[in-house]
Design a protein around this motif. Sequence first.
Motif, mmCIF file in Angstrom:
data_model
loop_
_atom_site.group_PDB
_atom_site.id
_atom_site.type_symbol
_atom_site.label_atom_id
_atom_site.label_comp_id
_atom_site.label_asym_id
_atom_site.label_seq_id
_atom_site.Cartn_x
_atom_site.Cartn_y
_atom_site.Cartn_z
ATOM 1 N N THR A 62 10.516 -14.999 27.501
ATOM 2 C CA THR A 62 9.518 -14.012 27.902
ATOM 3 C C THR A 62 8.619 -13.713 26.709
ATOM 4 O O THR A 62 9.093 -13.230 25.667
ATOM 5 C CB THR A 62 10.193 -12.727 28.393
ATOM 6 N N SER B 279 3.170 -10.526 25.640
ATOM 7 C CA SER B 279 1.996 -10.005 26.345
ATOM 8 C C SER B 279 1.110 -11.174 26.742
ATOM 9 O O SER B 279 1.322 -12.314 26.300
ATOM 10 C CB SER B 279 1.217 -9.035 25.440
ATOM 11 N N PRO B 280 0.088 -10.937 27.586
ATOM 12 C CA PRO B 280 -0.869 -12.006 27.874
ATOM 13 C C PRO B 280 -1.532 -12.503 26.599
ATOM 14 O O PRO B 280 -1.724 -11.764 25.635
ATOM 15 C CB PRO B 280 -1.880 -11.345 28.818
ATOM 16 N N GLU C 164 2.239 -13.033 34.817
ATOM 17 C CA GLU C 164 3.643 -13.024 34.419
ATOM 18 C C GLU C 164 3.766 -13.516 32.981
ATOM 19 O O GLU C 164 2.954 -14.309 32.502
ATOM 20 C CB GLU C 164 4.469 -13.914 35.345
ATOM 21 N N THR C 165 4.827 -13.071 32.299
ATOM 22 C CA THR C 165 5.004 -13.450 30.897
ATOM 23 C C THR C 165 6.265 -14.269 30.661
ATOM 24 O O THR C 165 6.467 -14.763 29.553
ATOM 25 C CB THR C 165 5.040 -12.190 30.011
ATOM 26 N N GLU C 166 7.129 -14.435 31.667
ATOM 27 C CA GLU C 166 8.344 -15.229 31.503
ATOM 28 C C GLU C 166 8.090 -16.658 31.963
ATOM 29 O O GLU C 166 7.575 -16.888 33.060
ATOM 30 C CB GLU C 166 9.504 -14.633 32.290
ATOM 31 N N ILE D 126 -1.337 -17.225 29.021
ATOM 32 C CA ILE D 126 -0.954 -16.180 29.971
ATOM 33 C C ILE D 126 -2.146 -15.264 30.184
ATOM 34 O O ILE D 126 -2.692 -14.693 29.227
ATOM 35 C CB ILE D 126 0.251 -15.373 29.457
#
Length: 731
Positions: free
Chosen positions: A353, A356-357, A312-314, A382
Amino acid sequence: MRLFVLLIVLSFGFSNHLMGLHIIGGEMTYECLSPGQYEFTLTIYRDCAGGGASFDNPAFITVYQEGAITPLQTLNASNPFINTLNPQDNNPCIDVPPGVCVQEGLYTFRLSLPVSDQSYFVVYQRCCRNVSINNIVTPGNSGSTYGIELTPLSQTLCNSSPVFEDFPPPIICVNEPLDFSHMATDADGDELIYEFCSPLLGGTNARPVPIPASPPPYQPVQFLQPLFNPLNPVGGLPPVSINSSTGLLTGLPNMQGQYVVGICVSEYRNGQLLSTVQRDFQFNITLCDPRISAELDGVEAGDTIEYFLCGETEVDFINQSFDEAYIREYLWQFYLPGRPDPVTFDTRDVSFTFPSPGSYRGQMILNPGSQCTDTAQIRVQISPEFEPVISAVYDTCVVGPVAFSDRTPAQPNLTIVQHFWEFGDGQTSELANPVHQYVEPGSYPVRLTLIDEIGCTRQEVIRVDWFPVPPAIIFEPSSFVGCPGEEITFTNLSFPIDETYDIRWDFGDNRPDSVISPTHLFDEAGIYSIFIEITSPLNCYTSELFPDWIEIDSFPIADFSWAPVDDVSNFMPTVMFQEESTRAVEWEWQFGEFGETIGPNPTFTFPDTGRQEIQLIVTHPYLCQDTIVKIVDVTPKITFFMPNAFTPNSDGKNEVFGAVGFFRGIRNYEMIITDRWGGAVFRSQDPETGWNGRVNNVGSWASQGVYTYQIRFMGPRGKPYQYRGFTTLLY
């Protein structure tokens, strides 16, 4: 984010007489008004928390001239000016605990001291220090000396001493950098040199208010060495030190407690020492409560708060900073690649958010730009979404290891740092591509756990059916030989097999079995071959024939004879036995209740008569046995004889008339002796009891002459016996 630790001055309630127990420091300075005229200032600091005793009023001052032991003069300094110090002056961003109180008492007095080529010593002494002090020996009985020396040079030049600008902070935070200016000023502009020095002893419990004060020289306090000494009175790493030119105290105190410290400032003019002001004070070090502290709900890693996201990015950043009453502004800053300026927010909590990772940095600042501020450094890691992929390579029918491989696809920003394999049999491995050997057949759930560099964990499970047939059939019979009726257990040592395998045994007698390790009964003599078939749950097959493995021989036959055959009695009790068995190699004899022996042809002497059961157990070479029991009759025989005369004349010979012989075992014995007229003179029911010549053995002596006897009894085996005869009584 900062963790404060503060010093709390401890209070001790004692009587007014022992006010010195609350003194936490002091020093003495002077100002030259004109040659020989001086104004002195004695500054005493005390712990005023909870009341306690007042400053001395008056304070007793003693003046000595160099080398003298008798005071030059004594005086009383009265009505000190009392000022309560603000414990927050050194750090407005911490909350002082309730009850912290420090006061200074200023005594001012004047002295006329003619210019002399000898020093004057002006002294005030008191007892005692706080018993809770940690760095000196017996602090509760160690007083203080506050004084100053007027050197001949300072008298000639009408010099004034340096004066410290500030008292050290009453609150010092453990594990927080100490940065305090111990600077002094000098009205004459002389050069000032700062250094640690040892505080001086003064009054004691036995003499708390010395009047007059003791003459110089004065003894230093005794530090608890090797941990503490005058130049390292507090400890810490780095230790507290003082800049000799500026008086700046620096260091990192790391031990809570109370510590006595001495600071000396010496003034020099043209390289010559004029005076030294010695300050004696108490450092109190403990945990501090900050007014504000930047706190977030992430994971603390040193000075950074970390957030880890898996796929997840958020991120929801939950602000846990305190105390909100002192927080006026929040500033969030997140740094993204390719953007020159950070992304900012000004709310207490933030949801953001990330693109990206990857790895991102940021910070959350409380009250940016103000004196009371704190910052939480942020790092967000992330990882991309990933799923483990497993392969397992092995031959289903052949005993061998299984080669496992991690086939998880590589991705950007994904670094696997740990593999953890669970093979389903209790064994594990941390290799990326392990090879595992199972020791028992079965259907095993194999689990691979992957952990990436930020701790994201993913698992995958596959099933491995490991049911090969044994490369060799191995079994162990409990015996290879036996007699009919022999039960032989066949322990199957073949690997690998279990109850899920189809196993068939053929023992050569048309009675098969299908268990792993059967027990089989061979009820007929013969030579038997063993055949075994094994089929795995995956239909892998193997078999093997073991020809002529089991030999079943006929039983032994027990028999024996003995001699003599018919004339065994209590007079001839020894018997010779002759073994006449078939297929016997061992013989065990049991002679009734009288004993036992081993061997083929024993000889045995019976200790008693009767029909004796003789048991012979014979053993075959294959350990099977046969038993026979025969009866040997040991006949009980007797002998019985009656004499024809006796002489009871007390000469010790032939005194009693009775039975002679061996008559053990006879029953119902009766003997009657009568005279010639038929009258009974003696009766007996015991063959061991005879006639002694008196009537019934107790009356008068019978007459000399011939008497008739009649005897009846039953033999040991019930045969009746009867004897009649005559005996002659002689004296």
